[in-house]
Design an enzyme around this catalytic site. Structure first.
Site, PDB file in Angstrom:
ATOM      1  N   GLU A   1      37.003  37.409  48.158  1.00 45.53           N
ATOM      2  CA  GLU A   1      35.648  37.441  47.610  1.00 45.53           C
ATOM      3  C   GLU A   1      35.013  38.832  47.743  1.00 45.53           C
ATOM      4  O   GLU A   1      34.088  39.063  48.509  1.00 45.53           O
ATOM      5  CB  GLU A   1      34.771  36.386  48.307  1.00 45.53           C
ATOM      6  CG  GLU A   1      35.217  34.953  48.086  1.00 45.53           C
ATOM      7  CD  GLU A   1      34.989  34.468  46.657  1.00 45.53           C
ATOM      8  OE1 GLU A   1      34.435  35.234  45.841  1.00 45.53           O
ATOM      9  OE2 GLU A   1      35.363  33.327  46.363  1.00 45.53           O
TER      10      GLU A   1
ATOM     11  N   ASP B   1      44.421  32.038  48.924  1.00 40.70           N
ATOM     12  CA  ASP B   1      43.406  32.804  49.635  1.00 40.70           C
ATOM     13  C   ASP B   1      42.684  31.911  50.633  1.00 40.70           C
ATOM     14  O   ASP B   1      42.698  30.684  50.530  1.00 40.70           O
ATOM     15  CB  ASP B   1      42.430  33.483  48.667  1.00 40.70           C
ATOM     16  CG  ASP B   1      42.065  32.611  47.477  1.00 40.70           C
ATOM     17  OD1 ASP B   1      42.406  31.421  47.467  1.00 40.70           O
ATOM     18  OD2 ASP B   1      41.421  33.122  46.549  1.00 40.70           O
TER      19      ASP B   1
END
Length: 417
Positions: free
Chosen positions: A160, A100
């Site tokens: 997130e 990520d």
């Protein structure tokens, strides 16, 4: 039944082990040579963090580092994702490696030459993940002629809380090679003993959901509460009832966490509000417990509202599912880690955590494993180190070589065994 004698089988197994160790040393040596370049990339990403699904500068930096490799690259449409497929010279299945790339809305408090100054921060180590996956792409690209199968590199924005993995899946990322991967792996750095790898079979991270309750009555003057229908006492009862519900309706062997983190009512001290709201984060390790929490939360809120003569609205949003590792793939991963780094750097008995992770969307469709890597700098006591998402958390980017080598070796071993 095998026609080989036990001696022949043992010799073959020993030869395979020697080849595995030799290949592991090869990946580690190549990653060490690549390390300065990866550290430079990581620090450039750290200095210019971006939040959410749209990370144009991050995407450009990663693409520049992949330029020149023999990769089939596809860019996302609803997000600045990167999917890169490496075609092995020999036929075989596909293995997915994920990193990520997004940061957090945290103001960095570290005194570093590459600290962020734009109000965002890579406080969860995603700059390390992106750089490490770039390293794995370089390592495997250099061995394409010996590769039996394909590797799908998944560079993901929006982990997130933005569901970036789900967006990428909806855009077809998992089928980018032409076949669904047979295994998926991700390495996540965090505060902890420097260089120690941890994982487990089964649930490793919790689901994440958001509970919101809005109670509506009628407002008025704070000095004459009997003339209104005050939602504040009912909201306070709801907070306490939710805490009691967890201890009385949920099996302690399949636990849940319900944390009320936001309460809103009047903006003025002498005004009875018409509405009062609460929001809570909900974490579980199983769908069964999540179903109980949702049903009981709705029942409790409705019952308390009715008792106070209030209207109620309950919203229960399921954000991320439980992150569940596949037992067979996790055992493969543990064998690879142990062969490369030795037993002293491996822990396989960790307890699951209630943090959530949208790699869970990938693992819902593909068997795989999720590996944690302790990355507190050597001069920091891991027992007292600042935790992820803190403005002063630190990660040791000297570990990028190990991270890259492991990702590459996980894919290699899965394709060749």
């Amino acid at each position: 039944m095998s026609s080989q004698s036990p001696t022949t089988q043992a010799t073959a197994a020993s030869s395979l082990d020697d080849d595995t160790r030799s290949r592991g040393r090869e990946f580690l040596a190549a990653a060490a040579a690549l390390s300065p370049r990866l550290i430079d990339l990581r620090r450039r990403l750290h200095a210019q963090p971006e939040i959410g699904l749209m990370l144009p500068n991050t995407q450009a930096s990663v693409l520049a580092e992949l330029d020149g490799l023999d990769l089939e690259v596809t860019l996302g449409e609803r997000t600045t994702s990167i999917v890169a497929v490496l075609r092995g010279a020999h036929p075989g299945p596909t293995v997915l490696l994920r990193g990520d790339m997004d940061a957090l809305p945290v103001v960095e408090d570290n005194d570093l030459p590459y600290r962020s100054t734009n109000g965002a921060m890579h406080a969860c180590g995603h700059d390390m993940h992106a750089a490490g996956l770039v390293g794995a792409a370089h390592l495997l690209s250099g061995r394409r002629r010996d590769l039996h199968g394909d590797v799908l590199f998944m560079f993901q924005p929006g982990e997130e809380g933005h569901g970036g993995a789900r967006v990428m899946i909806e855009e077809g990322a998992l089928e980018a090679s032409g076949s669904l991967p047979v295994a998926a792996y991700a390495v996540h750095v965090g505060p902890g003993v420097n260089g120690r790898f941890r994982t487990r079979s089964g649930p490793i991270l919790g689901s994440s959901s958001v509970l919101s309750v809005t109670l509506t009555g009628s407002g008025g003057h704070g000095s004459r509460p009997h003339q209104g229908r005050d939602p504040v006492p009912a909201l306070a009862e709801t907070v306490l009832a939710l805490q009691a519900m967890v201890t009385r309706r949920i099996d302690v062997l399949d636990p849940a966490v319900v944390s009320v983190t936001r309460v809103e009512a009047s903006d003025a001290v002498n005004v009875l509000p018409e509405r009062a709201r609460l929001s809570a984060t909900v974490r579980t390790f199983s769908t069964e417990t999540l179903e109980v929490v949702e049903a009981e939360s709705r029942r409790i809120a409705a019952g308390i509202a009715h008792a106070h003569g209030l209207d109620v609205e309950v919203d229960f949003e399921r954000s991320y599912p439980v992150t569940v590792t596949d037992p067979a793939e996790t055992q493969r991963a543990l064998a690879t880690i142990t062969t490369m780094f030795g037993h002293g750097r491996v822990e396989s008995t960790m307890t699951p955590r209630f943090g959530s992770e949208d790699f869970s969307f990938v693992l819902e469709q593909i068997p795989g494993s999720y590996i944690l890597l302790g990355a507190s700098p050597l001069h920091i006591d891991p027992a007292t180190a600042a935790y992820s998402h803190s403005p002063d958390v630190l990660f040791d980017d000297a570990l990028l070589a190990d991270q890259s080598a492991l990702l590459a070796k996980l894919a290699w071993d899965r394709l060749h065994n």
